[in-house]
Design a protein around this motif. Sequence first.
Motif, PDB file in Angstrom:
ATOM      1  N   GLN A 134       0.838  -1.204   0.000  1.00  0.00           N
ATOM      2  CA  GLN A 134       0.000   0.000   0.000  1.00  0.00           C
ATOM      3  C   GLN A 134       0.873   1.254   0.000  1.00  0.00           C
ATOM      4  O   GLN A 134       0.569   2.232  -0.691  1.00  0.00           O
ATOM      5  CB  GLN A 134      -0.914   0.004   1.226  1.00  0.00           C
ATOM      6  N   TYR A 135       1.978   1.199   0.738  1.00  0.00           N
ATOM      7  CA  TYR A 135       2.880   2.350   0.730  1.00  0.00           C
ATOM      8  C   TYR A 135       3.692   2.398  -0.557  1.00  0.00           C
ATOM      9  O   TYR A 135       3.837   3.449  -1.186  1.00  0.00           O
ATOM     10  CB  TYR A 135       3.830   2.315   1.930  1.00  0.00           C
ATOM     11  N   PHE A 136       4.212   1.250  -0.970  1.00  0.00           N
ATOM     12  CA  PHE A 136       5.088   1.208  -2.137  1.00  0.00           C
ATOM     13  C   PHE A 136       4.340   1.606  -3.410  1.00  0.00           C
ATOM     14  O   PHE A 136       4.898   2.306  -4.264  1.00  0.00           O
ATOM     15  CB  PHE A 136       5.673  -0.205  -2.288  1.00  0.00           C
ATOM     16  N   LEU A 137       3.083   1.172  -3.554  1.00  0.00           N
ATOM     17  CA  LEU A 137       2.336   1.420  -4.788  1.00  0.00           C
ATOM     18  C   LEU A 137       1.491   2.686  -4.730  1.00  0.00           C
ATOM     19  O   LEU A 137       1.289   3.337  -5.753  1.00  0.00           O
ATOM     20  CB  LEU A 137       1.429   0.221  -5.094  1.00  0.00           C
ATOM     21  N   ILE A 145      -1.197   0.550  11.034  1.00  0.00           N
ATOM     22  CA  ILE A 145       0.133  -0.005  11.293  1.00  0.00           C
ATOM     23  C   ILE A 145       0.464   0.019  12.786  1.00  0.00           C
ATOM     24  O   ILE A 145       1.312  -0.742  13.247  1.00  0.00           O
ATOM     25  CB  ILE A 145       1.234   0.745  10.520  1.00  0.00           C
ATOM     26  N   PHE A 146      -0.224   0.879  13.536  1.00  0.00           N
ATOM     27  CA  PHE A 146       0.052   0.945  14.971  1.00  0.00           C
ATOM     28  C   PHE A 146      -0.532  -0.249  15.724  1.00  0.00           C
ATOM     29  O   PHE A 146      -0.316  -0.395  16.937  1.00  0.00           O
ATOM     30  CB  PHE A 146      -0.478   2.262  15.543  1.00  0.00           C
ATOM     31  N   TYR A 172       9.905  -1.756   4.901  1.00  0.00           N
ATOM     32  CA  TYR A 172       8.905  -0.690   4.985  1.00  0.00           C
ATOM     33  C   TYR A 172       9.569   0.587   5.508  1.00  0.00           C
ATOM     34  O   TYR A 172       9.407   1.686   4.948  1.00  0.00           O
ATOM     35  CB  TYR A 172       7.796  -1.151   5.930  1.00  0.00           C
ATOM     36  N   LEU A 173      10.353   0.446   6.571  1.00  0.00           N
ATOM     37  CA  LEU A 173      11.061   1.587   7.157  1.00  0.00           C
ATOM     38  C   LEU A 173      12.063   2.170   6.167  1.00  0.00           C
ATOM     39  O   LEU A 173      12.176   3.394   6.020  1.00  0.00           O
ATOM     40  CB  LEU A 173      11.774   1.135   8.438  1.00  0.00           C
ATOM     41  N   PHE A 174      12.771   1.293   5.459  1.00  0.00           N
ATOM     42  CA  PHE A 174      13.767   1.735   4.491  1.00  0.00           C
ATOM     43  C   PHE A 174      13.124   2.517   3.352  1.00  0.00           C
ATOM     44  O   PHE A 174      13.664   3.543   2.899  1.00  0.00           O
ATOM     45  CB  PHE A 174      14.520   0.514   3.949  1.00  0.00           C
ATOM     46  N   LEU A 188       6.904   4.679  11.338  1.00  0.00           N
ATOM     47  CA  LEU A 188       7.427   3.320  11.169  1.00  0.00           C
ATOM     48  C   LEU A 188       8.550   3.033  12.150  1.00  0.00           C
ATOM     49  O   LEU A 188       8.698   1.893  12.614  1.00  0.00           O
ATOM     50  CB  LEU A 188       7.909   3.120   9.743  1.00  0.00           C
ATOM     51  N   ALA A 189       9.340   4.058  12.480  1.00  0.00           N
ATOM     52  CA  ALA A 189      10.413   3.862  13.457  1.00  0.00           C
ATOM     53  C   ALA A 189       9.832   3.506  14.815  1.00  0.00           C
ATOM     54  O   ALA A 189      10.325   2.599  15.510  1.00  0.00           O
ATOM     55  CB  ALA A 189      11.272   5.123  13.553  1.00  0.00           C
ATOM     56  N   ILE A 190       8.761   4.201  15.193  1.00  0.00           N
ATOM     57  CA  ILE A 190       8.097   3.905  16.471  1.00  0.00           C
ATOM     58  C   ILE A 190       7.558   2.475  16.464  1.00  0.00           C
ATOM     59  O   ILE A 190       7.736   1.720  17.425  1.00  0.00           O
ATOM     60  CB  ILE A 190       6.950   4.903  16.732  1.00  0.00           C
ATOM     61  N   VAL A 191       6.905   2.096  15.364  1.00  0.00           N
ATOM     62  CA  VAL A 191       6.341   0.745  15.254  1.00  0.00           C
ATOM     63  C   VAL A 191       7.442  -0.311  15.347  1.00  0.00           C
ATOM     64  O   VAL A 191       7.303  -1.310  16.062  1.00  0.00           O
ATOM     65  CB  VAL A 191       5.553   0.590  13.929  1.00  0.00           C
ATOM     66  N   ASN A 192       8.556  -0.096  14.635  1.00  0.00           N
ATOM     67  CA  ASN A 192       9.655  -1.062  14.652  1.00  0.00           C
ATOM     68  C   ASN A 192      10.260  -1.209  16.042  1.00  0.00           C
ATOM     69  O   ASN A 192      10.563  -2.331  16.480  1.00  0.00           O
ATOM     70  CB  ASN A 192      10.734  -0.659  13.651  1.00  0.00           C
ATOM     71  N   VAL A 193      10.421  -0.094  16.743  1.00  0.00           N
ATOM     72  CA  VAL A 193      10.970  -0.144  18.096  1.00  0.00           C
ATOM     73  C   VAL A 193      10.026  -0.911  19.022  1.00  0.00           C
ATOM     74  O   VAL A 193      10.458  -1.768  19.813  1.00  0.00           O
ATOM     75  CB  VAL A 193      11.224   1.282  18.641  1.00  0.00           C
ATOM     76  N   LEU A 194       8.730  -0.633  18.920  1.00  0.00           N
ATOM     77  CA  LEU A 194       7.754  -1.326  19.767  1.00  0.00           C
ATOM     78  C   LEU A 194       7.717  -2.825  19.466  1.00  0.00           C
ATOM     79  O   LEU A 194       7.589  -3.647  20.375  1.00  0.00           O
ATOM     80  CB  LEU A 194       6.363  -0.714  19.580  1.00  0.00           C
ATOM     81  N   VAL A 195       7.820  -3.165  18.182  1.00  0.00           N
ATOM     82  CA  VAL A 195       7.841  -4.585  17.802  1.00  0.00           C
ATOM     83  C   VAL A 195       9.061  -5.273  18.404  1.00  0.00           C
ATOM     84  O   VAL A 195       8.960  -6.379  18.961  1.00  0.00           O
ATOM     85  CB  VAL A 195       7.825  -4.746  16.268  1.00  0.00           C
ATOM     86  N   LEU A 196      10.224  -4.625  18.312  1.00  0.00           N
ATOM     87  CA  LEU A 196      11.440  -5.214  18.869  1.00  0.00           C
ATOM     88  C   LEU A 196      11.341  -5.337  20.389  1.00  0.00           C
ATOM     89  O   LEU A 196      11.851  -6.302  20.978  1.00  0.00           O
ATOM     90  CB  LEU A 196      12.655  -4.379  18.486  1.00  0.00           C
ATOM     91  N   LEU A 197      10.656  -4.388  21.016  1.00  0.00           N
ATOM     92  CA  LEU A 197      10.469  -4.472  22.471  1.00  0.00           C
ATOM     93  C   LEU A 197       9.586  -5.658  22.848  1.00  0.00           C
ATOM     94  O   LEU A 197       9.786  -6.269  23.909  1.00  0.00           O
ATOM     95  CB  LEU A 197       9.859  -3.167  23.000  1.00  0.00           C
ATOM     96  N   THR A 198       8.604  -5.979  21.995  1.00  0.00           N
ATOM     97  CA  THR A 198       7.762  -7.152  22.291  1.00  0.00           C
ATOM     98  C   THR A 198       8.600  -8.423  22.308  1.00  0.00           C
ATOM     99  O   THR A 198       8.284  -9.364  23.048  1.00  0.00           O
ATOM    100  CB  THR A 198       6.629  -7.308  21.253  1.00  0.00           C
TER     101      THR A 198
END
Length: 324
Positions: A134-137, A145-146, A172-174, A188-198
């Motif tokens: 959806q973002y790429f196209l 995403i949250f 996605y972040l890249f 996306l940075a916030i989402v990635n950090v939260l995912v890694l924290l999980t």
Amino acid sequence: LGFYFFWALPTSSDTYWHLSVGREVAMTKHIPTQDNFVYGSNPTDYPSTEWLAGLIFYWFSQTFGNYGMPILRTALGTITIILFYKTLKLITKNEWLVCTSCMVTGYVLGYRLFDRPESFSSAFMALINFFLLQYFLKNKISNYIFLLPAIFLAWINIHAYFVLSLPFLFLYLFLTAITKNIKGLFSLAIVNVLVLLTFLTRYKAITGLFIASSKIYEVHIGEFDTLWQRLLITNGFDLFRQISLDIYVYFLIFIFFIIGIFPIILKWKKNLPNIIVGCFYLAFLLTPVKIIRLLSPAVLIGFPYTLNLIYLYQKVSEHNLVYL
């Protein structure tokens, strides 16, 4: 497809083990640290990364009886196909093509949709793939995403395929970074950090999962065969007839992918984002070559981007024809 998911698919023998684990969690009210359903001299310590799937299985079986597992299987399969449908609609409005693609992919998905935690992973992966394309196209970032940190928090307790989806988030972040989408990059940075924290919440179990995965080849398990081993399972006897239909679908998608990516590679300087995304999907499409059980996820994830490549190839061909 709903009727196909409900009536035509068998139950795996592993399902009963997951049901037993779910019953144990329901009765003891805590996450198990030992596999109490293995007998013999083997160690019973195991990474409990699928206990939540077992608990959900157990609840459905207790609530709906013998229809519990078919209901859950049908729901997860249908959700996966709906997300796949929405992903294809990002690429084309051709309803006939979209519906036919959904039917074919639903059939391939059925090879692995037999009452195991993997069914949850198919739905989660289809959702993340939808967000990415959806973002790429369309250059659009969904507010949903949250929900991903909560999904991953559940996923790491449901099935091991959460590992396969981490590259989706990093890609996605890249993409938001190279397209200079500051707002999207921050989100996306916030989402990635939260995912890694999980992941930290289940660090020991995830570590144990990787240790256990390193030992899967100590004994022969058919679903961990390579694609080549599966193709030659009869030692070449009646070769083309013994190959299952899902493998033929996979080969067809792979061929179209190569055809579609070729003109993009020729003009790579003008198509750097497409090259990067293409390499990512190519790597994912190649996973069944190493482990055949990844064929269904490869088709589910790789099909939409392959269709996008074919449309790009068609546009390039039409442009060259007009130029000539």
